[in-house]
Design an enzyme around this catalytic site. Structure first.
Site, PDB file in Angstrom:
ATOM      1  N   LYS A 224       0.835  -1.193  -0.208  1.00  0.00           N
ATOM      2  CA  LYS A 224      -0.046  -0.047   0.054  1.00  0.00           C
ATOM      3  C   LYS A 224       0.973   1.252   0.119  1.00  0.00           C
ATOM      4  O   LYS A 224       0.615   1.973  -0.617  1.00  0.00           O
ATOM      5  CB  LYS A 224      -0.893  -0.103   1.199  1.00  0.00           C
ATOM      6  CG  LYS A 224      -1.347   1.359   1.665  1.00  0.00           C
ATOM      7  CD  LYS A 224      -2.217   1.123   2.910  1.00  0.00           C
ATOM      8  CE  LYS A 224      -1.555   1.498   4.417  1.00  0.00           C
ATOM      9  NZ  LYS A 224      -1.347   3.047   4.596  1.00  0.00           N
ATOM     10  N   ASN A 225       1.859   1.290   0.759  1.00  0.00           N
ATOM     11  CA  ASN A 225       2.730   2.432   1.054  1.00  0.00           C
ATOM     12  C   ASN A 225       3.804   2.685  -0.264  1.00  0.00           C
ATOM     13  O   ASN A 225       4.232   3.833  -0.400  1.00  0.00           O
ATOM     14  CB  ASN A 225       3.519   2.297   2.322  1.00  0.00           C
ATOM     15  CG  ASN A 225       2.643   2.800   3.553  1.00  0.00           C
ATOM     16  OD1 ASN A 225       1.663   3.039   3.390  1.00  0.00           O
ATOM     17  ND2 ASN A 225       3.347   2.799   4.756  1.00  0.00           N
TER      18      ASN A 225
ATOM     19  N   ARG B  96      -4.121  10.843   5.083  1.00  0.00           N
ATOM     20  CA  ARG B  96      -3.304  11.812   4.939  1.00  0.00           C
ATOM     21  C   ARG B  96      -2.201  11.936   3.624  1.00  0.00           C
ATOM     22  O   ARG B  96      -1.683  12.646   3.249  1.00  0.00           O
ATOM     23  CB  ARG B  96      -1.949  11.914   6.204  1.00  0.00           C
ATOM     24  CG  ARG B  96      -2.870  12.124   7.557  1.00  0.00           C
ATOM     25  CD  ARG B  96      -1.925  12.151   8.598  1.00  0.00           C
ATOM     26  NE  ARG B  96      -0.582  12.626   8.287  1.00  0.00           N
ATOM     27  CZ  ARG B  96      -0.204  14.130   8.194  1.00  0.00           C
ATOM     28  NH1 ARG B  96      -1.136  14.849   8.670  1.00  0.00           N
ATOM     29  NH2 ARG B  96       0.793  14.694   7.816  1.00  0.00           N
TER      30      ARG B  96
ATOM     31  N   CYS C  95      -3.389  13.474  13.105  1.00  0.00           N
ATOM     32  CA  CYS C  95      -4.170  12.120  13.167  1.00  0.00           C
ATOM     33  C   CYS C  95      -3.775  11.500  14.517  1.00  0.00           C
ATOM     34  O   CYS C  95      -3.099  11.944  15.056  1.00  0.00           O
ATOM     35  CB  CYS C  95      -3.820  11.482  11.968  1.00  0.00           C
ATOM     36  SG  CYS C  95      -2.341  10.628  12.027  1.00  0.00           S
TER      37      CYS C  95
ATOM     38  N   ARG D  12       1.875  15.175  12.863  1.00  0.00           N
ATOM     39  CA  ARG D  12       2.235  15.085  11.415  1.00  0.00           C
ATOM     40  C   ARG D  12       2.207  16.470  10.549  1.00  0.00           C
ATOM     41  O   ARG D  12       1.450  16.348   9.699  1.00  0.00           O
ATOM     42  CB  ARG D  12       1.278  13.937  10.967  1.00  0.00           C
ATOM     43  CG  ARG D  12       1.515  12.620  11.575  1.00  0.00           C
ATOM     44  CD  ARG D  12       0.808  11.516  11.092  1.00  0.00           C
ATOM     45  NE  ARG D  12       1.697  10.785   9.998  1.00  0.00           N
ATOM     46  CZ  ARG D  12       1.023   9.639   9.178  1.00  0.00           C
ATOM     47  NH1 ARG D  12       0.049   9.205  10.005  1.00  0.00           N
ATOM     48  NH2 ARG D  12       1.646   9.031   8.334  1.00  0.00           N
TER      49      ARG D  12
ATOM     50  N   ASP E 275       6.203   1.569  11.724  1.00  0.00           N
ATOM     51  CA  ASP E 275       4.943   0.798  11.368  1.00  0.00           C
ATOM     52  C   ASP E 275       4.809  -0.561  11.650  1.00  0.00           C
ATOM     53  O   ASP E 275       3.961  -1.446  11.642  1.00  0.00           O
ATOM     54  CB  ASP E 275       4.850   0.674   9.742  1.00  0.00           C
ATOM     55  CG  ASP E 275       4.564   2.165   9.404  1.00  0.00           C
ATOM     56  OD1 ASP E 275       3.861   2.908  10.305  1.00  0.00           O
ATOM     57  OD2 ASP E 275       4.337   2.216   7.939  1.00  0.00           O
TER      58      ASP E 275
ATOM     59  N   ILE F  32       9.552   8.114  16.004  1.00  0.00           N
ATOM     60  CA  ILE F  32       9.170   8.723  14.931  1.00  0.00           C
ATOM     61  C   ILE F  32       7.980   9.533  15.087  1.00  0.00           C
ATOM     62  O   ILE F  32       7.609  10.645  14.562  1.00  0.00           O
ATOM     63  CB  ILE F  32       8.905   7.657  13.552  1.00  0.00           C
ATOM     64  CG1 ILE F  32      10.221   6.777  13.483  1.00  0.00           C
ATOM     65  CG2 ILE F  32       8.696   8.531  12.529  1.00  0.00           C
ATOM     66  CD1 ILE F  32      11.307   7.526  12.937  1.00  0.00           C
TER      67      ILE F  32
ATOM     68  N   ARG G 254      -7.623  -0.499   5.956  1.00  0.00           N
ATOM     69  CA  ARG G 254      -7.067   0.398   5.208  1.00  0.00           C
ATOM     70  C   ARG G 254      -5.787   0.052   4.934  1.00  0.00           C
ATOM     71  O   ARG G 254      -5.285   0.314   3.572  1.00  0.00           O
ATOM     72  CB  ARG G 254      -6.846   1.539   6.239  1.00  0.00           C
ATOM     73  CG  ARG G 254      -7.985   2.586   6.572  1.00  0.00           C
ATOM     74  CD  ARG G 254      -7.190   3.831   7.281  1.00  0.00           C
ATOM     75  NE  ARG G 254      -6.285   4.448   6.685  1.00  0.00           N
ATOM     76  CZ  ARG G 254      -5.299   5.252   7.261  1.00  0.00           C
ATOM     77  NH1 ARG G 254      -5.513   5.346   8.670  1.00  0.00           N
ATOM     78  NH2 ARG G 254      -4.392   5.403   6.468  1.00  0.00           N
TER      79      ARG G 254
HETATM   80  C1  UD1 Z   1       5.202   7.515   5.787  1.00  0.00           C
HETATM   81  C2  UD1 Z   1       4.008   5.893   5.959  1.00  0.00           C
HETATM   82  C3  UD1 Z   1       3.744   5.596   7.448  1.00  0.00           C
HETATM   83  C4  UD1 Z   1       4.946   5.370   8.215  1.00  0.00           C
HETATM   84  C5  UD1 Z   1       5.772   6.784   7.937  1.00  0.00           C
HETATM   85  C6  UD1 Z   1       7.110   6.796   8.864  1.00  0.00           C
HETATM   86  C7  UD1 Z   1       2.975   6.146   3.766  1.00  0.00           C
HETATM   87  C8  UD1 Z   1       1.759   6.499   2.888  1.00  0.00           C
HETATM   88  N1  UD1 Z   1       3.074   6.192   4.883  1.00  0.00           N
HETATM   89  O1  UD1 Z   1       4.308   8.323   6.314  1.00  0.00           O
HETATM   90  O2  UD1 Z   1       3.127   4.548   7.072  1.00  0.00           O
HETATM   91  O3  UD1 Z   1       4.627   5.364   9.298  1.00  0.00           O
HETATM   92  O4  UD1 Z   1       6.026   6.985   6.468  1.00  0.00           O
HETATM   93  O5  UD1 Z   1       7.969   5.403   8.323  1.00  0.00           O
HETATM   94  O6  UD1 Z   1       4.170   5.749   2.968  1.00  0.00           O
HETATM   95  N2  UD1 Z   1       7.177  15.464   9.675  1.00  0.00           N
HETATM   96  C9  UD1 Z   1       7.482  16.719   9.878  1.00  0.00           C
HETATM   97  N3  UD1 Z   1       7.093  17.586   8.714  1.00  0.00           N
HETATM   98  C10 UD1 Z   1       6.768  17.079   7.376  1.00  0.00           C
HETATM   99  C11 UD1 Z   1       7.086  15.797   7.234  1.00  0.00           C
HETATM  100  C12 UD1 Z   1       6.996  14.776   8.437  1.00  0.00           C
HETATM  101  O7  UD1 Z   1       7.656  17.021  10.916  1.00  0.00           O
HETATM  102  O8  UD1 Z   1       6.779  18.082   6.640  1.00  0.00           O
HETATM  103  C13 UD1 Z   1       7.486  14.226  10.754  1.00  0.00           C
HETATM  104  C14 UD1 Z   1       6.254  13.633  10.857  1.00  0.00           C
HETATM  105  O9  UD1 Z   1       5.309  14.329  11.758  1.00  0.00           O
HETATM  106  C15 UD1 Z   1       6.492  12.488  11.658  1.00  0.00           C
HETATM  107  C16 UD1 Z   1       8.038  12.152  11.033  1.00  0.00           C
HETATM  108  O10 UD1 Z   1       8.158  13.142  10.111  1.00  0.00           O
HETATM  109  O11 UD1 Z   1       6.726  12.718  13.026  1.00  0.00           O
HETATM  110  C17 UD1 Z   1       7.818  11.117   9.843  1.00  0.00           C
HETATM  111  O12 UD1 Z   1       7.012  11.339   8.868  1.00  0.00           O
HETATM  112  P1  UD1 Z   1       7.154  11.045   7.427  1.00  0.00           P
HETATM  113  O13 UD1 Z   1       8.373  10.255   7.190  1.00  0.00           O
HETATM  114  O14 UD1 Z   1       6.751  11.892   6.619  1.00  0.00           O
HETATM  115  O15 UD1 Z   1       5.678   9.917   7.206  1.00  0.00           O
HETATM  116  P2  UD1 Z   1       4.670   9.921   6.364  1.00  0.00           P
HETATM  117  O16 UD1 Z   1       5.179   9.994   4.768  1.00  0.00           O
HETATM  118  O17 UD1 Z   1       3.551  10.757   6.779  1.00  0.00           O
END
Ligand code: UD1
Length: 418
Positions: free
Chosen positions: A22-23, A92, A116, A121, A305, A327, A397
């Site tokens: 999915k990811n 998201r 969320c 996030r 995850d 994370i 999901r």
């Molecule tokens: C993706 C995965 C999710 C996984 C996560 C971490 C998908 C669809 N989802 O989520 O399943 O748990 O990676 O491996 O692939 N952050 C910021 N600012 C930003 C972006 C992120 O502060 O602009 C922070 C987030 O709040 C979080 C951390 O960085 O604490 C990790 O987020 P990120 O790696 O972006 O995860 P996602 O892409 O949302």
């Protein structure tokens, strides 16, 4: 709302094949928007998140046809540029259309995802770096309004290797003029898969699988019609591995690249798990486990995850385990539910101290987010009696046909719609 009932303690046997990730498919489906020609995706998992992103694309005017295991996207008539709150709030990852929309249409209106259950996030890393590439961004009434006179290559140094920001910037860069360099890029295998998908389309990308990714933009009109099948779901795979271990069962899990789980395999081996790596999966053998100390980290570290599932496993491992979540700030919602089943867990900030118990016992429990739900399923498999699991839509999901897959492994599981 659906509920699941699981009779425990269960014994699993046989083999299970994981679905495509999915990811990996969520960013890839957003990436379809870049291509003015047809894109065919193979074996999309039947999951709520995939339905949501397809709905988002349909709302933008993309034609989507299914033929057997192929899904064909035609973006020739698409002209919308808006991702509305009603879809974004349920997933998201919808924010991933921002980069492709800007590259293709020079404008995008995407609802701010908001926080969320697992944390705030924010998307500041996405937005700051799109600005560096020449996007003008305003936030108004809960929406990101982005416009550009044409994206330009830029050097983007990420303060944290965000998975979503790396993906959004890679896709924007494909349609930008000049070269974009993403430093401190995330290393997750799903990013390499997105890169390979974009390269097939005609994108010029170097440095996949490293923390510096270089993308040379080109006119999107030059991209090719392509077919792509995503990698296997490593998170689904680790969930079934832990299902076998928590029930002291022997099963084989296939359909994924075992090296994508190196950190998980290493952790489980430290716990004394008996694992055999095969060419496209892993066999889990009977194991007498010991406690572990582990921290989640960006890839190649132990995945956040898989944190909830590991914690469920540790509730039944004699001795003490210590799990620190690095994370997301609020990813322990499974803890009170596991305690309802008899687990002994103490929380100290972002660290959980788990003391293994001989026996878990059934209680009605409730899913709160995707991976927390997987942890509850694992605990229910190991609990004595019939466990009722509520709000399984969270599970749907991300886990394709989980009840059918568990049933095929010998679990007594039923789904009731009430
Ligand atoms: C993706 C995965 C999710 C996984 C996560 C971490 C998908 C669809 N989802 O989520 O399943 O748990 O990676 O491996 O692939 N952050 C910021 N600012 C930003 C972006 C992120 O502060 O602009 C922070 C987030 O709040 C979080 C951390 O960085 O604490 C990790 O987020 P990120 O790696 O972006 O995860 P996602 O892409 O949302």
């Amino acid at each position: 709302m659906d509920k699941l009932y699981i009779d425990g303690p269960a014994k699993l046997n046989g083999s299970v094949r994981v679905s495509r990730a999915k990811n990996a498919y969520l960013p890839i489906i957003a990436g379809v928007l870049l291509n003015p020609r047809k894109t065919t995706l193979i074996n999309l998992p039947e999951l709520r998140d995939i339905i949501t992103i397809n709905k988002l694309l349909s709302n933008l005017g993309v034609e989507i046809k299914t033929e057997g295991h192929k899904t064909i996207y035609d973006t020739s008539k698409f002209e919308g540029h808006e991702a509305t709150y009603d879809l974004v709030k349920t997933m998201r990852a919808s924010i991933l259309v921002l980069g492709p929309l800007l590259a293709r249409f020079k404008k995008a209106k995407v609802s701010l995802p908001g926080g969320c259950a697992i944390g705030a996030r924010p998307i500041d890393i996405h937005l700051e770096n799109l600005k560096k590439m020449g996007a003008k961004i305003e936030l108004e009434s809960g929406y990101v309004y982005a416009t550009t006179e044409g994206l330009k290559g830029a050097k983007c140094v990420l303060p944290f290797p965000s998975v979503g920001a790396t993906e959004n910037l890679m896709m924007a860069a494909v349609g930008a003029e000049g070269t974009t360099i993403i430093e401190n890029a995330a290393l997750e295998p799903e990013i390499e898969d997105l890169g390979n998908f974009l390269i097939k389309m005609g994108a010029q990308i170097e440095g996949l699988n490293s923390s510096t990714i270089t993308i040379k933009g080109r006119p999107l009109s030059e991209l090719n019609e392509i077919e792509h099948e995503a990698i296997g779901d490593r998170i689904e795979a680790l969930t079934y591995m832990m299902a076998a271990l928590i029930t002291d069962s022997e099963i084989e899990i296939t359909g994924f690249v075992p090296s994508h789980l190196d950190a998980v395999i290493e952790t489980l081996k430290k716990m004394n798990a008996q694992l055999e790596v095969t060419s496209d999966g892993i066999k889990v053998l009977h194991s007498k486990l010991e406690g572990i100390t582990v921290e989640t980290a960006p890839y190649p570290g132990f995945p956040t995850d898989g944190q909830a599932q590991l914690m469920a496993l540790c509730t039944k491992v004699l001795g003490t385990s210590v799990i620190t979540e690095k994370i997301f700030e609020n990813r322990f919602m499974h803890v009170p539910e596991l305690i309802r089943l008899g687990a002994k867990i103490e929380l100290k900030g972002n660290t959980a101290i788990i003391t293994g118990v001989e026996k878990l016992e059934q209680a009605p429990i409730m899913c709160t987010d995707l991976r927390a739900s997987a942890a509850l399923i694992l605990a229910a498999l190991a609990s004595e009696g019939k466990t009722e699991i509520q709000r399984v839509y969270h599970l749907d999901r991300g886990y394709e046909k989980i009840d059918n897959k568990l049933r095929s492994l010998g679990v007594s599981i039923s789904r009731i719609n009430e």
